[in-house]
Scaffold this motif. Structure first.
Motif, PDB file in Angstrom:
ATOM      1  N   SER A   1       0.806  -1.225   0.000  1.00 21.89           N
ATOM      2  CA  SER A   1       0.000   0.000   0.000  1.00 21.89           C
ATOM      3  C   SER A   1       0.838   1.273   0.000  1.00 21.89           C
ATOM      4  N   VAL A   2       1.980   1.278   0.708  1.00 25.19           N
ATOM      5  CA  VAL A   2       2.787   2.506   0.773  1.00 25.19           C
ATOM      6  C   VAL A   2       3.363   2.863  -0.592  1.00 25.19           C
ATOM      7  N   TRP A   3       3.467   1.876  -1.494  1.00 26.86           N
ATOM      8  CA  TRP A   3       3.973   2.159  -2.841  1.00 26.86           C
ATOM      9  C   TRP A   3       2.887   2.756  -3.721  1.00 26.86           C
ATOM     10  N   TYR A   4       1.632   2.350  -3.527  1.00 25.51           N
ATOM     11  CA  TYR A   4       0.530   3.003  -4.231  1.00 25.51           C
ATOM     12  C   TYR A   4       0.401   4.458  -3.781  1.00 25.51           C
ATOM     13  N   VAL A   5       0.664   4.706  -2.507  1.00 22.75           N
ATOM     14  CA  VAL A   5       0.611   6.075  -1.982  1.00 22.75           C
ATOM     15  C   VAL A   5       1.701   6.927  -2.620  1.00 22.75           C
ATOM     16  N   LEU A   6       2.920   6.386  -2.701  1.00 21.59           N
ATOM     17  CA  LEU A   6       4.013   7.116  -3.329  1.00 21.59           C
ATOM     18  C   LEU A   6       3.733   7.331  -4.820  1.00 21.59           C
ATOM     19  N   ALA A   7       3.130   6.340  -5.462  1.00 21.57           N
ATOM     20  CA  ALA A   7       2.777   6.482  -6.875  1.00 21.57           C
ATOM     21  C   ALA A   7       1.782   7.622  -7.081  1.00 21.57           C
ATOM     22  N   TYR A   8       0.886   7.807  -6.129  1.00 15.88           N
ATOM     23  CA  TYR A   8      -0.066   8.924  -6.200  1.00 15.88           C
ATOM     24  C   TYR A   8       0.681  10.253  -6.157  1.00 15.88           C
ATOM     25  N   CYS A   9       1.642  10.369  -5.242  1.00 13.88           N
ATOM     26  CA  CYS A   9       2.437  11.595  -5.143  1.00 13.88           C
ATOM     27  C   CYS A   9       3.158  11.880  -6.455  1.00 13.88           C
ATOM     28  N   GLU A  10       3.687  10.827  -7.086  1.00 15.54           N
ATOM     29  CA  GLU A  10       4.384  11.004  -8.363  1.00 15.54           C
ATOM     30  C   GLU A  10       3.415  11.437  -9.458  1.00 15.54           C
ATOM     31  N   ALA A  11       2.260  10.791  -9.522  1.00 19.12           N
ATOM     32  CA  ALA A  11       1.288  11.095 -10.569  1.00 19.12           C
ATOM     33  C   ALA A  11       0.751  12.514 -10.447  1.00 19.12           C
ATOM     34  N   LYS A  12       0.731  13.031  -9.233  1.00 21.47           N
ATOM     35  CA  LYS A  12       0.278  14.400  -8.992  1.00 21.47           C
ATOM     36  C   LYS A  12       1.376  15.432  -9.224  1.00 21.47           C
ATOM     37  N   GLY A  13       2.588  14.979  -9.552  1.00 23.08           N
ATOM     38  CA  GLY A  13       3.687  15.904  -9.797  1.00 23.08           C
ATOM     39  C   GLY A  13       4.229  16.553  -8.541  1.00 23.08           C
ATOM     40  N   ARG A  14       4.086  15.863  -7.419  1.00 19.90           N
ATOM     41  CA  ARG A  14       4.505  16.448  -6.143  1.00 19.90           C
ATOM     42  C   ARG A  14       5.983  16.215  -5.815  1.00 19.90           C
ATOM     43  N   ILE A  15       6.599  15.202  -6.423  1.00 22.34           N
ATOM     44  CA  ILE A  15       7.965  14.829  -6.046  1.00 22.34           C
ATOM     45  C   ILE A  15       8.978  15.711  -6.770  1.00 22.34           C
ATOM     46  N   ARG A  16       9.746  16.466  -5.987  1.00 27.70           N
ATOM     47  CA  ARG A  16      10.799  17.316  -6.510  1.00 27.70           C
ATOM     48  C   ARG A  16      12.136  16.869  -5.951  1.00 27.70           C
ATOM     49  N   LYS A  17      13.192  17.214  -6.644  1.00 27.60           N
ATOM     50  CA  LYS A  17      14.531  16.825  -6.221  1.00 27.60           C
ATOM     51  C   LYS A  17      14.790  17.286  -4.787  1.00 27.60           C
ATOM     52  N   SER A  18      15.366  16.404  -3.978  1.00 26.94           N
ATOM     53  CA  SER A  18      15.727  16.626  -2.564  1.00 26.94           C
ATOM     54  C   SER A  18      14.548  16.517  -1.609  1.00 26.94           C
ATOM     55  N   ASP A  19      13.336  16.246  -2.133  1.00 20.44           N
ATOM     56  CA  ASP A  19      12.201  16.013  -1.229  1.00 20.44           C
ATOM     57  C   ASP A  19      12.457  14.767  -0.393  1.00 20.44           C
ATOM     58  N   ARG A  20      11.955  14.813   0.846  1.00 20.09           N
ATOM     59  CA  ARG A  20      12.104  13.681   1.753  1.00 20.09           C
ATOM     60  C   ARG A  20      10.751  13.000   1.935  1.00 20.09           C
ATOM     61  N   ILE A  21      10.744  11.681   1.794  1.00 22.98           N
ATOM     62  CA  ILE A  21       9.508  10.890   1.851  1.00 22.98           C
ATOM     63  C   ILE A  21       9.573   9.942   3.036  1.00 22.98           C
ATOM     64  N   TRP A  22       8.489   9.910   3.804  1.00 28.50           N
ATOM     65  CA  TRP A  22       8.420   9.041   4.985  1.00 28.50           C
ATOM     66  C   TRP A  22       7.330   8.003   4.758  1.00 28.50           C
ATOM     67  N   GLN A  23       7.714   6.742   4.651  1.00 23.28           N
ATOM     68  CA  GLN A  23       6.763   5.635   4.549  1.00 23.28           C
ATOM     69  C   GLN A  23       6.552   5.018   5.918  1.00 23.28           C
ATOM     70  N   ILE A  24       5.278   4.834   6.290  1.00 24.07           N
ATOM     71  CA  ILE A  24       4.920   4.296   7.600  1.00 24.07           C
ATOM     72  C   ILE A  24       3.983   3.108   7.394  1.00 24.07           C
ATOM     73  N   ALA A  25       4.364   1.948   7.932  1.00 22.22           N
ATOM     74  CA  ALA A  25       3.533   0.749   7.761  1.00 22.22           C
ATOM     75  C   ALA A  25       3.396   0.004   9.087  1.00 22.22           C
ATOM     76  N   PHE A  26       2.231  -0.601   9.280  1.00 24.10           N
ATOM     77  CA  PHE A  26       1.948  -1.385  10.485  1.00 24.10           C
ATOM     78  C   PHE A  26       1.669  -2.831  10.087  1.00 24.10           C
ATOM     79  N   GLY A  27       1.945  -3.757  11.014  1.00 24.06           N
ATOM     80  CA  GLY A  27       1.678  -5.153  10.701  1.00 24.06           C
ATOM     81  C   GLY A  27       1.603  -6.018  11.938  1.00 24.06           C
ATOM     82  N   SER A  28       1.081  -7.217  11.751  1.00 19.51           N
ATOM     83  CA  SER A  28       0.919  -8.149  12.862  1.00 19.51           C
ATOM     84  C   SER A  28       2.250  -8.418  13.524  1.00 19.51           C
TER      85      SER A  28
END
Length: 468
Positions: free
Chosen positions: A404-431
Motif C-alpha cells: 500500500s505505501v507504494w501506491y501512496v508514493l505512486a499517487y504523489c508522483e502522478a500528482k507531480g509532487r515529487i521534486r529533487k531533494s524532497d524527503r519521503i516518509w513511509q509508515i507501515a503497520f503489521g501483525s
C-alpha cells in the motif's frame, strides 16, 4: 611525521590509491621501526583503525531505481454494493453478519472501484489453492513486467530476489515462482518472507539493504503482495469478518541498486529504515491473530479491540527512534525537556509531539483503514493535503497490505509532487505487532507526464471527498 598530521581526503578517491597509500606507509614504517617491536605493533593498530574507518565510510548507498504497482483488470472491480450482494448470495453468512459487513463498508473510506479476485465474485466464492496461485501469479508477474519495462532491465542483471506475502505460502515459494517464470540464473539469492503482516514490505526493503551492503555491484528485486483468496473468511465471527471488508488485490515490485553510477538514473536514495517490534507484549502480539473461530473448523484473521492501541504504542516507539536521526536539534530539545518535566515535576504535563513536518515533504501512510489514518493525522498534525495521498489510495485501491505505501508514493508522483531533494516518509503497520518506517530522498524531479503508474489515467479525478 605523525600519521595524524597527514592529509586524508585523497584516501577516498579510489580503492587502489588507498591500498597503495597503506602499502607505502607500511614499508616506510617497517624500515624505520623494525628494531622496535612496540612501535611496529602501534603502527599496525593505527593502520587497522584507519582501514576500519575507511570501510565504514565507504558503506554502499542504496538507490531505488524505480518501482511499479499492479493495476488489476476491470473485471475484478468490486463496488461496495456488489461486495455485500455477493456475500449475501454466497450462502455462508448469517443476516446479522451481512449487516455487520455493510456497516464496516460504509465506514471503510473505500470507493466503488477497489479490486477483489474474480474467484471471489463467483457464487459461491471459489476458495482453493489453484485460484490463490492464479491470483498471486497475476499480481507478481504483472508488477515485475511493468518494472522491467520502466527500467529497461534484464532479469539476468538481478542478483537478489525477495518476495513477501503474509497469508499465502505455497511450496515452492513465491520467490521460486519468480525464478521459474523468468528463468533466472541459478546463482540468484532468493528469499521469501511470510506471516509478517502489512509492514513486511519495508522489512523486505531492509533485508535487501543488508544484502546489498555485502554484495557489491548488485541489483535487488523486492516484490510485495498479499493473497485475498487464501485469506478469505467464510464464517460469522465479527472480528474475522473485518479483514474481508478491508483487504483488496494489489502488489508492487521495487528495484534497488548499490551501484554508484545508478544514482544518475534512480528516483530515490534510501536514508533510514527503523523497525519496531512489540511482540514481547501479549496485547500487541494478540491484536492480529490467525486462528480458528468458535466453530473450530473455519480459519480467519482476528482483529482485536486493542489493535489501535497496539498501533499507537508501536508508532510512538518507532518515531522516538527515528526522531534522533531526522529531527532538528530544537525539536529534539523540546521533546526531551517536556519528557523530563513530566517525569520529575508534573506528571500531568503533556509531552511535546515533535513537528515531523519540518523533516519531510511527503507522508506515505499504510492504508490500514480510515480510523488508522485519522489517528496518525491527529498525532503527527498533518494537513489534509499531506494525508491526501493515503486517503485517496484507501479510497481507490483499499488496503493492499504490504504494497500500500507504494501506491501512496505512486499517487504523489502522478500528482507531480515529487521534486529533487524532497524527503519521503513511509509508515507501515503489521501483525506481531510491528511498526516499520523508511525514509527516502528524491534524487530528481519526477515528471508525471512521463510516469506510467496505476494512477496515470485517472489522477485528474482526485482528490474526492471522503469525509462521509
Amino acid at each position: 611525521m605523525s600519521i595524524f598530521t597527514m592529509p586524508f581526503p585523497f584516501i577516498a578517491q579510489s580503492n587502489s590509491s588507498f591500498l597503495s597509500f597503506i602499502g607505502d606507509f607500511l614499508n616506510i614504517q617497517i624500515l624505520f621501526m623494525s628494531s622496535n617491536i612496540n612501535s611496529l605493533l602501534l603502527c599496525c593498530s593505527l593502520i587497522v583503525s584507519i582501514v576500519t574507518f575507511y570501510l565504514k565510510k565507504c558503506s554502499k548507498n542504496i538507490y531505488l531505481v524505480d518501482f511499479a504497482c499492479y493495476k488489476p483488470f476491470s473485471t475484478s472491480i468490486c463496488s461496495k454494493d456488489l461486495f455485500i450482494e455477493t456475500s449475501r448470495c454466497g450462502g455462508h453468512f448469517k443476516d446479522e453478519s451481512i449487516d455487520f459487513q455493510k456497516k464496516i463498508m460504509s465506514r471503510s473510506g473505500f470507493g466503488d472501484k477497489t479490486y477483489v479476485p474474480e474467484s471471489l465474485l463467483e457464487i459461491p466464492a471459489n476458495i482453493c489453492t489453484f485460484e490463490a496461485r492464479k491470483e498471486t501469479e497475476s499480481v507478481i508477474f504483472g508488477a515485475i513486467d511493468d518494472l522491467l519495462l520502466k527500467t529497461k532491465m534484464k532479469v539476468d542483471d538481478i542478483q537478489i530476489v525477495i518476495t513477501n506475502c503474509c497469508i499465502f505460502n505455497p511450496t515452492p515459494s513465491l520467490s521460486a515462482m519468480v525464478v521459474n517464470h523468468y528463468k533466472i540464473k541459478h546463482q540468484i539469492l532468493s528469499y521469501n518472507l511470510s506471516g509478517m503482516g502489512c509492514s513486511a514490505g519495508l522489512i523486505a526493503i531492509d533485508l535487501a539493504k543488508q544484502l546489498l551492503q555485502v554484495h557489491p555491484n548488485s541489483y535487488a528485486l523486492v516484490v510485495s503482495t498479499e493473497n485475498i483468496n487464501s485469506g478469505w473468511y467464510l464464517g460469522n465471527n465479527r472480528s474475522m469478518l473485518v479483514s474481508n471488508c478491508l483487504f483488496r488485490v494489489g502488489g508492487a515490485a521495487i528495484l534497488l541498486s548499490n551501484i554508484s553510477s545508478d544514482s544518475h538514473r534512480s528516483k530515490y536514495h534510501l536514508k533510514h529504515i527503523v523497525r519496531t517490534h512489540k511482540g514481547s507484549q501479549d496485547n500487541c502480539y494478540n491484536s492480529i491473530l490467525q486462528q480458528e473461530d468458535e466453530t473450530n473448523k473455519i480459519t480467519g484473521i482476528s482483529l482485536s479491540k486493542n489493535l489501535m492501541n497496539a498501533a499507537g504504542f508501536a508508532l510512538k516507539a518507532n518515531i522516538m527512534t527515528l526522531g534522533k536521526s531526522v529531527l532538528p536539534l530544537l525539536e529534539q530539545l523540546k521533546y526531551v525537556s517536556t519528557l523530563l518535566a513530566k517525569k520529575y515535576f508534573n506528571n500531568k504535563m503533556k509531552i511535546y509531539t515533535p513537528d515531523f513536518k519540518s523533516c519531510f515533504e511527503h507522508f506515505c501512510i499504510h492504508t490500514g483503514g480510515k480510523a488508522v489514518q485519522d489517528e496518525i493525522q491527529k498525532v503527527l498534525g498533518l494537513s489534509d493535503w499531506q494525508i491526501e495521498p493515503s486517503r485517496m489510495t484507501l479510497y481507490r485501491y483499499g488496503n493492499t497490505s504490504s504494497s500500500s505505501v507504494w501506491y501512496v508514493l505512486a499517487y504523489c508522483e502522478a500528482k507531480g509532487r515529487i521534486r529533487k531533494s524532497d524527503r519521503i516518509w513511509q509508515i507501515a503497520f503489521g501483525s506481531g505487532f510491528k511498526c516499520n518506517t523508511a525514509v527516502w530522498c528524491a534524487l530528481r524531479n519526477v515528471d508525471p507526464i512521463k510516469e506510467i503508474n496505476p494512477w496515470s489515467d485517472e489522477v485528474q479525478d482526485f482528490p474526492v471527498n471522503v469525509s462521509k
